[in-house]
Design a protein around this motif. Structure first.
Motif, PDB file in Angstrom:
ATOM      1  N   PHE A  53       0.813  -1.211   0.000  1.00 39.50           N
ATOM      2  CA  PHE A  53       0.000   0.000   0.000  1.00 39.50           C
ATOM      3  C   PHE A  53       0.850   1.267   0.000  1.00 39.50           C
ATOM      4  N   TYR A  54       1.717   1.419   1.012  1.00 42.83           N
ATOM      5  CA  TYR A  54       2.490   2.645   1.096  1.00 42.83           C
ATOM      6  C   TYR A  54       3.570   2.705   0.026  1.00 42.83           C
ATOM      7  N   GLY A  55       4.141   1.548  -0.283  1.00 40.43           N
ATOM      8  CA  GLY A  55       5.134   1.544  -1.352  1.00 40.43           C
ATOM      9  C   GLY A  55       4.545   2.034  -2.654  1.00 40.43           C
ATOM     10  N   ASN A  56       3.352   1.549  -2.972  1.00 37.47           N
ATOM     11  CA  ASN A  56       2.718   1.959  -4.220  1.00 37.47           C
ATOM     12  C   ASN A  56       2.285   3.418  -4.185  1.00 37.47           C
ATOM     13  N   LYS A  57       1.793   3.889  -3.036  1.00 39.04           N
ATOM     14  CA  LYS A  57       1.321   5.261  -2.959  1.00 39.04           C
ATOM     15  C   LYS A  57       2.474   6.262  -2.933  1.00 39.04           C
ATOM     16  N   ALA A  88       5.981  -0.122   5.501  1.00 46.49           N
ATOM     17  CA  ALA A  88       6.018   1.109   4.707  1.00 46.49           C
ATOM     18  C   ALA A  88       7.417   1.707   4.709  1.00 46.49           C
ATOM     19  N   LEU A  89       8.090   1.654   5.872  1.00 47.42           N
ATOM     20  CA  LEU A  89       9.453   2.173   5.953  1.00 47.42           C
ATOM     21  C   LEU A  89      10.398   1.350   5.092  1.00 47.42           C
ATOM     22  N   THR A  90      10.212   0.044   5.118  1.00 43.82           N
ATOM     23  CA  THR A  90      11.009  -0.833   4.263  1.00 43.82           C
ATOM     24  C   THR A  90      10.848  -0.442   2.802  1.00 43.82           C
ATOM     25  N   ALA A  91       9.597  -0.202   2.399  1.00 43.06           N
ATOM     26  CA  ALA A  91       9.343   0.203   1.019  1.00 43.06           C
ATOM     27  C   ALA A  91       9.949   1.569   0.730  1.00 43.06           C
ATOM     28  N   ALA A  92       9.800   2.521   1.679  1.00 46.92           N
ATOM     29  CA  ALA A  92      10.304   3.870   1.451  1.00 46.92           C
ATOM     30  C   ALA A  92      11.813   3.890   1.261  1.00 46.92           C
ATOM     31  N   VAL A  93      12.520   3.061   2.021  1.00 50.36           N
ATOM     32  CA  VAL A  93      13.982   3.006   1.894  1.00 50.36           C
ATOM     33  C   VAL A  93      14.384   2.173   0.676  1.00 50.36           C
ATOM     34  N   MET A  94      13.815   0.982   0.574  1.00 43.88           N
ATOM     35  CA  MET A  94      14.206   0.053  -0.485  1.00 43.88           C
ATOM     36  C   MET A  94      13.906   0.599  -1.873  1.00 43.88           C
ATOM     37  N   TYR A  95      12.741   1.249  -2.020  1.00 50.11           N
ATOM     38  CA  TYR A  95      12.341   1.707  -3.347  1.00 50.11           C
ATOM     39  C   TYR A  95      13.243   2.809  -3.889  1.00 50.11           C
ATOM     40  N   ASN A  96      14.019   3.458  -3.019  1.00 48.13           N
ATOM     41  CA  ASN A  96      14.957   4.480  -3.483  1.00 48.13           C
ATOM     42  C   ASN A  96      16.186   3.870  -4.158  1.00 48.13           C
ATOM     43  N   TYR A  97      16.374   2.571  -3.984  1.00 49.58           N
ATOM     44  CA  TYR A  97      17.619   1.963  -4.466  1.00 49.58           C
ATOM     45  C   TYR A  97      17.391   0.857  -5.491  1.00 49.58           C
ATOM     46  N   ILE A  98      16.138   0.622  -5.875  1.00 53.83           N
ATOM     47  CA  ILE A  98      15.884  -0.387  -6.891  1.00 53.83           C
ATOM     48  C   ILE A  98      15.024   0.224  -7.989  1.00 53.83           C
ATOM     49  N   THR A  99      15.063  -0.351  -9.156  1.00 53.97           N
ATOM     50  CA  THR A  99      14.318   0.163 -10.291  1.00 53.97           C
ATOM     51  C   THR A  99      12.845  -0.233 -10.196  1.00 53.97           C
ATOM     52  N   THR A 100      12.042   0.400 -11.051  1.00 56.46           N
ATOM     53  CA  THR A 100      10.622   0.058 -11.080  1.00 56.46           C
ATOM     54  C   THR A 100      10.425  -1.417 -11.407  1.00 56.46           C
ATOM     55  N   ALA A 101      11.218  -1.924 -12.338  1.00 58.73           N
ATOM     56  CA  ALA A 101      11.110  -3.339 -12.706  1.00 58.73           C
ATOM     57  C   ALA A 101      11.441  -4.235 -11.520  1.00 58.73           C
ATOM     58  N   GLN A 102      12.478  -3.869 -10.758  1.00 56.77           N
ATOM     59  CA  GLN A 102      12.868  -4.682  -9.607  1.00 56.77           C
ATOM     60  C   GLN A 102      11.803  -4.659  -8.505  1.00 56.77           C
ATOM     61  N   LYS A 103      11.074  -3.544  -8.410  1.00 55.57           N
ATOM     62  CA  LYS A 103       9.993  -3.469  -7.413  1.00 55.57           C
ATOM     63  C   LYS A 103       8.951  -4.551  -7.674  1.00 55.57           C
ATOM     64  N   PHE A 104       8.694  -4.818  -8.947  1.00 55.60           N
ATOM     65  CA  PHE A 104       7.707  -5.843  -9.283  1.00 55.60           C
ATOM     66  C   PHE A 104       8.211  -7.246  -8.965  1.00 55.60           C
ATOM     67  N   TYR A 105       9.522  -7.409  -8.887  1.00 55.53           N
ATOM     68  CA  TYR A 105      10.069  -8.706  -8.472  1.00 55.53           C
ATOM     69  C   TYR A 105       9.961  -8.897  -6.961  1.00 55.53           C
ATOM     70  N   VAL A 106      10.045  -7.781  -6.209  1.00 55.10           N
ATOM     71  CA  VAL A 106      10.083  -7.859  -4.749  1.00 55.10           C
ATOM     72  C   VAL A 106       8.681  -7.956  -4.139  1.00 55.10           C
ATOM     73  N   VAL A 107       7.772  -7.110  -4.618  1.00 51.75           N
ATOM     74  CA  VAL A 107       6.477  -6.925  -3.970  1.00 51.75           C
ATOM     75  C   VAL A 107       5.600  -8.178  -3.909  1.00 51.75           C
ATOM     76  N   PRO A 108       5.477  -8.973  -4.981  1.00 48.21           N
ATOM     77  CA  PRO A 108       4.488 -10.068  -4.964  1.00 48.21           C
ATOM     78  C   PRO A 108       4.616 -11.024  -3.793  1.00 48.21           C
ATOM     79  N   TRP A 109       5.843 -11.279  -3.343  1.00 44.89           N
ATOM     80  CA  TRP A 109       6.049 -12.303  -2.322  1.00 44.89           C
ATOM     81  C   TRP A 109       5.508 -11.877  -0.965  1.00 44.89           C
ATOM     82  N   PHE A 110       5.389 -10.568  -0.764  1.00 45.02           N
ATOM     83  CA  PHE A 110       4.763 -10.107   0.475  1.00 45.02           C
ATOM     84  C   PHE A 110       3.260 -10.361   0.446  1.00 45.02           C
TER      85      PHE A 110
END
Length: 662
Positions: free
Chosen positions: A371-375, A506-528
């Motif tokens: 939720f927060y990562g996407n928003k 949300a904090l994990t997403a806020a920090v992690m998303y600054n260091y990975i690409t949009t494509a990589q976000k789609f690899y990470v998010v589904p498993w949660f």
């Protein structure tokens, strides 16, 4: 035979979603309907309370003990009858005043969720404003020549850190000093934080970014406290209709809490609309770049000033118009002879409900990665849908569409969350599973969906559907179940803890998303999403249709060290998690023994109140229907030699007569 309400007056505690009775209607007390039971007829008096017709068959069988087919038929009949009653009530309101239903919705859904609406407005404006800041100050927000990259990233995660602090701190304070002061404290902090955001400045751009980030941290403390305070106030405040008639609690508790929570979605919606209008106003009616610094300054500062006005009004409203917010908590503490914070109940929550803490905290953590990562990083996802776009306005319009889809999910969740076949648990599992599917498909075919123009429409559909199922699922249910599966004395603390663990996601997403690409976000998010579904399946009990008072009754037995003496529906296998069933929590469930226990509990509670110094009118009007009260009066002399120091006789005209007895 059912219950009947009397004496309508003007409500005194509007703006709180009251459970177990729903919004206060101004109805004084309840009566049992039907032919008067014969004197001494226990079955005719008490069974109406112990076996309510919305959850028990005429033979006294609990709905969850029926075969699946009969369960569906029984619950379908109850829901259909309730729908007819509600539609009839709406029609009667409209005949008197066509706008009356809108007024009811404003008082009992918008006002209770106003804090969450303001929170949604401000919290998600950060992701919306980032593209504008990047377009106006690229040297600061994208190239990092004038601003420190760490501080720019801190704008997003300091806000989340503030929320975590608020959820734990205010949750504990809310259990210690009361819900009312917690609610007031939250909105005061939010107002001061908005003033800081409007006035944020610096001698250079980097200084302004630092001031902006810390202002968001301070504001986030108020936002964090709003979660446990709004949820617990919505769950607990039984006003007006009394404590015996809990039909509203069983049939509509989830809907009423979710109606408050979905104001978060409306906050996002109005933030996006207001930003679009402000940009057009201050950019001379144009949405295309380049944008001036003056346009950006006016747009973001006015966008924060508008909710500051609403927040200031909310300070007044909560201070002077919500006197009963701590009523249920105070009653629970009085019963347990506790003042201040109930440490014993907290310890017992960890020892008896540890699996539930795993469920509510763990599922919330997984959800907030979504939720927060996407928003917070919505603009990056939206850019994939419209490649080559440089207009901030175009991106905001796409975001507005996404918010609209989310609102559909919020409202469908509110509509179905009390349906016993769907319920909290299945809805949460479905939402997690669909988010998993809708992210894992583009993750392994990212170039196919995101970079080939012919397939961007499919990518768009999957992204928007993920928003829909996130609201019609874990984002709505986590807020609700984290309040209702815990006892009253520590409800705010447990909810705040669960929400804080969620914000670590949300904090994990806020920090992690600054260091990975949009494509990589789609690899990470589904498993949660997959992890959230499994945690829900194993550790979360299904409390759909379970009377909140029954849950409190079970905890009272636990607190007295008599857990094995509780045989009620709160330990029915249907209302326990897989984890709890594995540990044998449901082995004491026994409907016959529970009936005997309930009769004794009702009589003991009545005798205790009769010997107390409470106002007699409250005892007769709010605690017991007159038929029940008069039955106990007739039979009290045979109850263990109990000496009742006073009597109240309630006649058919609802007149109350007091007399002393020996």
């Amino acid at each position: 035979m059912a219950t009947h309400h009397h004496h309508v007056h003007d409500p005194i505690n509007q703006g709180i979603i009251s459970s177990p009775h729903g919004p206060e209607t101004g109805e004084d007390h309840v009566h049992l309907q039907g032919a008067p039971p014969e004197e001494g007829d226990e079955g005719g008096v008490l069974k109406q309370l112990i076996y309510p017709d919305d959850t028990y068959t005429p033979e006294g069988v609990y709905w969850a003990d029926l075969p699946l087919g009969k369960q569906l038929a029984f619950n379908g009949h109850v829901d259909n009858e309730e729908t007819k009653k509600e539609l009839s009530a709406i029609w009667q309101m409209m005949k008197v005043d066509p706008l009356a239903p809108l007024g009811w919705y404003f008082r009992h859904a918008i006002l209770p969720g106003a804090g969450l609406g303001l929170e949604g407005y401000v919290l998600f404006s950060i992701g919306n404003l980032t593209p504008l800041f990047s377009a106006v100050w690229p040297a600061c927000w994208s190239k990092y020549k004038e601003c420190n990259e760490t501080w720019v990233a801190a704008v997003q995660y300091l806000e989340v850190c503030g929320i975590i602090v608020g959820q734990i701190l205010v949750g504990a304070l809310g259990d210690g000093i009361g819900r009312r002061w917690g609610l007031i404290q939250d909105v005061v902090i939010m107002f001061l934080g908005l003033c800081m955001l409007v006035a944020s400045w610096g001698t250079n751009l980097n200084g302004w970014v630092i001031c902006y980030a810390w202002s968001l941290f301070f504001y986030g403390i108020g936002v964090g406290g709003e979660y446990p305070m709004t949820a617990t106030a919505a769950m607990e405040n039984a006003t007006g209709a009394g404590k015996i008639s809990t039909r509203e609690d069983r049939l509509h508790r989830g809907r009423k809490v979710t109606m408050a929570f979905l104001m978060q979605g409306w906050g996002q919606f109005f933030n996006q609309v207001i930003l679009i209008l402000l940009l057009l106003i201050f950019h001379h009616g144009q949405g295309s770049p380049p944008y001036s610094e003056a346009t950006a300054q006016w747009t973001f500062r006015v966008s924060f000033a508008i909710p500051a006005v609403g927040t200031l009004w909310l300070v007044y409203y909560r201070t002077y118009k919500m006197p009963l917010a701590s009523k249920a908590l105070n009653a629970a503490k009085k019963k347990a002879a506790v003042t201040g914070y109930d440490v014993k109940s907290l310890k017992m929550t960890f020892s008896h409900f540890g699996g539930r803490l795993v469920a509510t905290a763990g599922a919330w953590f997984c959800n907030d990665i979504f939720f927060y990562g996407n928003k917070l990083f919505q603009s990056q996802f939206i850019s994939v849908l419209n490649p080559g776009n440089t207009s901030v306005l175009t991106g905001w319009l796409w975001s507005l569409v996404n918010v609209g889809v989310s609102l559909c999910g919020y409202y469908l969740a509110s509509f179905l969350i009390d349906n016993k076949f769907v319920g909290r648990k299945r809805m949460q599992q479905l939402g997690f599973f669909m988010d998993f599917i809708l992210f894992v498909i583009p993750a392994f075919h990212y170039n196919y969906y995101a970079n080939e123009k012919a397939h961007i429409g499919a990518f768009q559909a999957m992204y928007f559907l993920s928003s829909f199922f996130n609201q019609f699922g874990p984002n709505s249910t986590t807020f609700l179940v984290a309040a209702e599966v815990y006892p009253t004395p520590v409800r705010a603390s447990a909810h705040g803890f669960s929400a804080a663990v969620g914000k670590l996601g949300a904090l994990t997403a806020a920090v992690m998303y600054n260091y990975i690409t949009t494509a990589q976000k789609f690899y990470v998010v589904p498993w949660f999403g997959l992890a959230g579904m499994l945690i829900t399946a194993i550790f979360l009990p299904d409390t759909t249709g379970l009377d909140l008072k029954e849950s409190e009754r079970r905890f009272h037995y636990i607190r007295l060290g008599r857990e094995s003496d509780y045989h009620g529906i709160a330990v029915h296998p249907h209302h326990l998690s897989l984890w709890e069933r594995m540990w044998g929590v449901g082995k004491y469930y026994d409907p016959k023994l529970d009936y005997i226990s309930k009769v004794n509990d009702l009589r003991e509670e009545w005798a205790e109140k009769m010997n107390s110094e409470e106002d007699l009118t409250d005892i007769a009007d709010e605690e017991y229907p007159p038929e029940v009260h008069n039955y106990f009066l007739r039979t009290h002399s045979s109850y263990s030699g109990e000496k009742i120091g006073r009597e109240i006789q309630v006649n058919d005209n609802d007149e109350i007569n007091e007399k002393k007895t020996s």
